[in-house]
Design an enzyme around this catalytic site. Structure first.
Site, short mmCIF file in Angstrom:
data_model
loop_
_atom_site.label_atom_id
_atom_site.label_comp_id
_atom_site.label_asym_id
_atom_site.label_seq_id
_atom_site.Cartn_x
_atom_site.Cartn_y
_atom_site.Cartn_z
N ARG A 329 0.80 -1.23 0.00
CA ARG A 329 0.00 0.00 0.00
C ARG A 329 0.83 1.28 0.00
O ARG A 329 0.28 2.35 0.07
CB ARG A 329 -0.86 0.06 1.27
CG ARG A 329 -2.05 -0.82 1.25
CD ARG A 329 -3.05 -0.38 0.19
NE ARG A 329 -4.19 -1.26 0.22
CZ ARG A 329 -4.16 -2.49 -0.26
NH1 ARG A 329 -3.09 -2.98 -0.82
NH2 ARG A 329 -5.22 -3.26 -0.16
N ARG A 339 5.89 4.05 5.22
CA ARG A 339 5.73 2.73 5.84
C ARG A 339 5.96 1.71 4.75
O ARG A 339 5.11 1.56 3.88
CB ARG A 339 4.32 2.53 6.37
CG ARG A 339 3.78 3.61 7.25
CD ARG A 339 2.47 3.18 7.87
NE ARG A 339 1.40 3.04 6.86
CZ ARG A 339 0.18 2.62 7.16
NH1 ARG A 339 -0.13 2.26 8.38
NH2 ARG A 339 -0.75 2.52 6.23
N ARG A 345 -3.99 -7.17 7.16
CA ARG A 345 -5.28 -7.50 6.53
C ARG A 345 -5.29 -7.18 5.04
O ARG A 345 -5.83 -7.92 4.23
CB ARG A 345 -6.43 -6.80 7.24
CG ARG A 345 -6.59 -5.33 6.93
CD ARG A 345 -7.99 -4.86 7.32
NE ARG A 345 -8.11 -4.68 8.75
CZ ARG A 345 -7.89 -3.52 9.39
NH1 ARG A 345 -7.51 -2.44 8.72
NH2 ARG A 345 -8.06 -3.43 10.68
N TRP A 485 -12.13 -4.76 10.28
CA TRP A 485 -11.71 -4.27 8.95
C TRP A 485 -11.73 -2.74 8.91
O TRP A 485 -10.90 -2.09 8.27
CB TRP A 485 -12.62 -4.85 7.86
CG TRP A 485 -12.42 -4.13 6.58
CD1 TRP A 485 -11.49 -4.42 5.63
CD2 TRP A 485 -13.10 -2.94 6.13
NE1 TRP A 485 -11.54 -3.48 4.62
CE2 TRP A 485 -12.52 -2.58 4.90
CE3 TRP A 485 -14.13 -2.15 6.64
CZ2 TRP A 485 -12.95 -1.46 4.17
CZ3 TRP A 485 -14.55 -1.05 5.93
CH2 TRP A 485 -13.96 -0.72 4.71
N ASP A 487 -10.84 0.55 10.18
CA ASP A 487 -9.83 1.12 11.07
C ASP A 487 -10.44 2.06 12.11
O ASP A 487 -9.83 2.32 13.15
CB ASP A 487 -8.84 1.97 10.25
CG ASP A 487 -7.82 1.13 9.52
OD1 ASP A 487 -7.49 0.04 10.02
OD2 ASP A 487 -7.36 1.57 8.45
N GLU A 630 -14.29 6.67 6.38
CA GLU A 630 -15.12 5.62 6.99
C GLU A 630 -16.46 6.12 7.51
O GLU A 630 -17.28 5.33 7.94
CB GLU A 630 -14.33 4.95 8.13
CG GLU A 630 -13.31 3.92 7.67
CD GLU A 630 -11.95 4.52 7.36
OE1 GLU A 630 -11.85 5.76 7.22
OE2 GLU A 630 -10.97 3.75 7.26
N HIS A 637 -13.87 -0.45 -1.01
CA HIS A 637 -13.49 -1.83 -0.67
C HIS A 637 -14.69 -2.74 -0.33
O HIS A 637 -14.77 -3.85 -0.85
CB HIS A 637 -12.48 -1.72 0.47
CG HIS A 637 -11.79 -2.96 0.89
ND1 HIS A 637 -10.48 -2.97 1.30
CD2 HIS A 637 -12.21 -4.23 1.00
CE1 HIS A 637 -10.14 -4.20 1.64
NE2 HIS A 637 -11.17 -4.98 1.47
N GLN A 683 -9.78 4.52 -3.25
CA GLN A 683 -10.12 4.04 -1.90
C GLN A 683 -11.54 4.45 -1.51
O GLN A 683 -12.28 3.68 -0.95
CB GLN A 683 -9.12 4.59 -0.88
CG GLN A 683 -9.30 3.99 0.49
CD GLN A 683 -8.73 4.88 1.58
OE1 GLN A 683 -9.16 6.01 1.79
NE2 GLN A 683 -7.74 4.37 2.27
N GLY A 703 -7.79 -2.02 -1.45
CA GLY A 703 -8.29 -3.39 -1.48
C GLY A 703 -9.53 -3.54 -2.34
O GLY A 703 -9.94 -4.66 -2.64
C1 GLC Z 1 -7.79 1.53 4.51
C2 GLC Z 1 -6.85 0.50 5.11
C3 GLC Z 1 -7.55 -0.82 5.31
C4 GLC Z 1 -8.86 -0.65 6.06
C5 GLC Z 1 -9.72 0.40 5.40
C6 GLC Z 1 -10.98 0.70 6.20
O1 GLC Z 1 -8.10 1.18 3.21
O2 GLC Z 1 -5.72 0.30 4.28
O3 GLC Z 1 -6.73 -1.71 6.03
O4 GLC Z 1 -9.51 -1.89 6.10
O5 GLC Z 1 -8.99 1.60 5.26
O6 GLC Z 1 -10.71 1.33 7.41
#
Ligand code: GLC
Length: 798
Positions: A329, A339, A345, A485, A487, A630, A637, A683, A703
């Site tokens: 990533r 990083r 995950r 999943w 964060d 989020e 994803h 993303q 992802g």
């Molecule tokens: C980012 C992180 C992933 C996580 C997602 C949701 O894409 O890389 O690990 O699952 O955020 O928080």
């Protein structure tokens, strides 16, 4: 509004308007040397690690946007006018420029001032050397004398040394020049050299950045280019660049070609590789890159009535997913390399998606993950594979300002840092790897644990399942720990619906593996556990029309009909279906709720309504701006999880509605809203509760790519491997009359033609493999070709 178009025949995306609102990036390199570049040649190159071994410098998140890069300037020696082939940094009128993003190369084109020019960036196949292939043609009607200047800025290798602490690095990097080769040397590193050379004898050079650019100037108007004179600068200490100048005269219609080579190693290596990389060799490598992708893409090609899906699956989606497995990533313009390590995950999921096209890399990722599993059964959320690699080499001397080497007690910090989902993904990835490759022996390979001891792959998987079985909260659901999943959902001792569903999915996959290996006792033991998880989740997490997202540590339910914020969540409802926990009725109702609360024209939002009041029992998500990331963005994803869930429920029209909403090529004419690349999943896309609804952010490193590929091919088109055969179980829109898939599996090719005479969304009436009725396509002697005719329709068993 469109800024470019897909040229699928050339396997390129063509940017016709280069004044894009944001950088549109692409990746070069297939092994150790890698680079990320945008549509104006801004970007950076690295060797093996974006954290420790950066080759060229990049000023991220800066103004001007995404500078510097790997630039070619052209100067007309008659009138002193100058421009750059990739539009930026000089920035002449944009009409003269375009960019073609291809698979592992980028090509910049310009036709300014009667000179047609192009610059193609790619990395050689066998050596760590980046090639800039520059071609010029005089399309005017008079002879032209031009000077060509290259420019790149060298990095101090380590991201911190390059960006923060200069007290040592500024005096530890040097440059020199010899017979057409520039050498850059990080004196405090062993083998800390790079070279930059060309296929010609230069007429001038500069190795010092500040001499090339000149005081109070920028890359837009460098002194050397403006004056037409390099100063032949080099020094021990300071900031270094790669400028080689060549002056040439072209008659009307005349063409010329120059190669620039940027590679690992000092002057001697530069001279050696300059001999090796002739025009013919560069052409050969360019063809080999195309052949590399031909071979990968040929492992799965589709022909469906959905052009967006065809473009994605046949080209860009596989490309993006492969890049995620290669780069993890941490190499982009957003994640700039601070990083290097692997996220547990993300890597475990990436490695599940492209096993058919990259089994070697996926396998090595799985082993790296296995080594970063503790003997207690949880994974280290973020780790450097090198920490656990028995073959990792140490540098023989230590530089004065390096980061301390962590020891195990700092790396393994116990439960407080554990994300409850991390290792559960690995179980299903390993099982999927074995289904795809048939390599049953993998289960018995011995691998070390991160803390102590070793066990087989199979034992690692059992430890993961047992860990989750122990980490149960007061209602019998798996604890959320630092995060699941998501964060930003930080439940600690509270319970996560998603983790319990993921546990169930992992258990079911593992039971299939145990059966296939003939370990029936284990299969029985974990089947009972799976039954228990199914029962508890159905009872505890059902809210009447959808599933809860979790339960806080102080026993408050998250995601209920009486909530005014965070009422419906995507993760729990999709996974309730995917894991097999939901009854058919619950599944249908839950996914109907997803459709009515979360669907938008740009894809499915993660939750709705967004959170506006901080609630630390739920987590950081309640402190994120509504509509972003989020908190109610269209987080890409999980979108494919909804396609999978709908496919399992047999609702192909709905699944395709969801698929199309997120499908990047289908948004090519909405760039004024989307802004980001239409050839890459991003993303997230900003959600409905934000003023920038529909704007996509963070391309490539996500992802969602792997999941989109996996969901589309294995659930919608329904072609997926089992231990014994290739299953064909599509779920498609009722108005699809037919589609074709060409799929390589275990060394043979399956040419699959699916017809849908009854206009159903799911259900297979018959499968003929080379004329013989079968229930799944058989494993064949490698090298065989199987022609399969599949007829969908209502049958006794649908
Ligand atoms: C980012 C992180 C992933 C996580 C997602 C949701 O894409 O890389 O690990 O699952 O955020 O928080």
């Amino acid at each position: 509004m469109q800024y470019g178009h897909f040229d699928n025949a050339a396997r390129e995306y063509v940017i016709d308007r280069v004044d894009l609102p944001v950088s549109w990036t692409n990746y070069i390199g297939l092994k150790d040397m890698l680079g990320v570049f945008n549509h104006t040649a801004g970007g950076y190159l690295l060797y093996k690690s974006p954290e420790y071994h950066r080759i060229t410098r990049f000023r991220p998140n800066g103004v001007p946007m995404d500078f510097p890069g790997h630039y070619i300037y052209l100067r007309d020696e008659e009138d002193g006018d100058y421009w750059s082939v990739s539009w930026q940094p000089v920035g002449k009128p944009k009409e003269h420029y375009s960019c073609r993003h291809g698979l592992s190369y980028v090509k910049y084109l310009c036709d300014y001032s009667g000179i047609d020019a192009s610059q193609t960036l790619f990395v050689a196949m066998d050596d760590p050397v980046e090639i800039w292939d520059v071609r010029l043609r005089n399309s005017s009607d008079r002879p032209r004398t031009l000077s060509v200047f290259s420019y790149l800025e060298f990095s101090f290798h380590h991201i911190d040394m390059d960006n923060r602490n200069f007290q040592m690095s500024l005096y530890a990097a040097g440059s020199r020049y010899e017979e057409g080769v520039i050498e850059h040397d990080l004196y405090y590193e062993e083998n800390g050299y790079q070279f930059f050379t060309g296929s010609f004898t230069p007429d001038g050079f500069d190795c010092l950045r500040d001499s090339f650019i000149g005081p109070y100037r920028t890359e837009r108007n460098p002194l050397a280019v403006e004056s037409g004179q390099c100063s032949g600068s080099f020094e021990k200490g300071g900031n270094h660049c790669g400028c080689l100048k060549k002056t040439l005269t072209l008659l009307p219609g005349e063409e010329c070609r120059l190669l620039f080579l940027l590679g690992e190693g000092g002057i001697a290596e530069g001279k050696r590789l300059r001999e090796k990389y002739t025009f013919e060799k560069a052409d050969e490598d360019f063809r080999r890159i195309a052949a590399y992708w031909d071979e990968k893409l040929s492992r799965l090609q589709i022909e469906t009535p959905n052009e967006g899906m065809n473009t994605e699956i046949n080209l860009w989606n596989l490309y993006q997913s492969e890049i995620n497995v290669m780069f993890s990533r941490f190499t982009s313009f957003i994640e700039v390399g601070g990083r290097t390590g692997l996220g547990y995950r993300d890597t475990a999921q990436d490695a599940m998606m492209v096993i058919h096209s990259n089994p070697e890399k996926c396998r090595s990722r799985l082993v790296e993950l296995m080594r970063a599993l503790t003997s207690e059964g949880y994974g280290l959320h973020l780790f450097e594979p090198r920490w656990f690699d028995p073959d990792a080499k140490e540098q023989s001397f230590r530089s004065p300002t390096v980061i301390p080497t962590p020891d195990k007690s700092q790396i393994i910090t116990g439960l407080k840092d554990v994300c409850a989902d991390d290792a559960l993904w690995l179980v299903s990835s390993v099982v999927q790897y074995i289904r795809e490759t048939g390599e049953m022996e993998f289960a018995d390979q011995n691998v070390t644990y991160a803390d102590e001891g070793a066990g087989t792959v199979y034992e690692h998987l059992k430890k993961i399942l047992d860990f989750s079985a122990r980490q149960i909260g007061q209602n019998g659901i798996c604890k959320g720990l630092r995060a699941d999943w998501n964060d930003c959902l930080n439940l600690g001792g509270g319970e996560s619906a998603m983790v319990s569903f993921l546990h169930l999915w992992a258990l079911r996959n593992f039971c299939e593996l145990a059966e296939a290996l003939g370990r029936t006792e284990d299969a029985e033991h974990y089947r009972l556990l799976a039954e228990h998880v199914r029962k508890v989740t159905r009872e505890v997490l059902w809210d009447g029309e959808w599933f809860l997202r979790g339960i806080t540590a102080d026993n408050r339910k998250i995601g209920t009909h009486s909530d005014t914020e965070g009422k419906v969540h995507m993760e729990s409802n999709t996974w309730a279906v995917l894991s097999g926990a939901a009854t058919a009725e619950q599944g249908r109702l839950a996914m109907d709720s997803v459709d009515s609360y979360l669907y938008t024209e740009y894809g499915l939002m993660l939750n709705a309504p967004c959170y506006t009041k901080p609630d630390d029992g739920i987590g950081f998500v309640t402190r994120v701006y509504p509509g972003l990331k989020e908190n109610g963005a269209i987080f890409s994803h999980p979108n494919p999880w909804a396609w999978c869930a709908e496919a399992l429920l047999g609702r192909g029209d709905r699944a395709m509605k969801f698929y199309n909403a997120l499908c990047p090529p289908l948004q090519n004419d909405r760039i004024e809203v989307r802004q980001a690349e239409p050839y890459s999943y991003c993303q997230f896309v900003v959600g409905r509760d934000h003023t920038a609804f529909g704007r996509a952010r963070h391309p490539f490193m996500t992802g969602s790519s792997g999941w989109a590929y996996f969901a589309a091919t294995q659930y919608l088109l329904g072609i997926r491997p089992s231990f014994t055969g290739l299953i064909v179980d599509p779920c498609i829109p009722h108005d699809w009359k037919e589609f074709r898939v060409s799929r390589k599996w275990r060394g043979s090719t399956y040419e699959i033609h699916v017809i849908n005479p009854d206009g159903v969304e799911k259900g297979v009436r018959s499968i003929l493999a080379d004329g013989k009725p079968v229930s799944e396509l058989p494993v064949l002697t490698p090298g065989s070709i199987c022609r399969a005719e599949v007829t969908m329709g209502r049958s006794d068993n649908t």
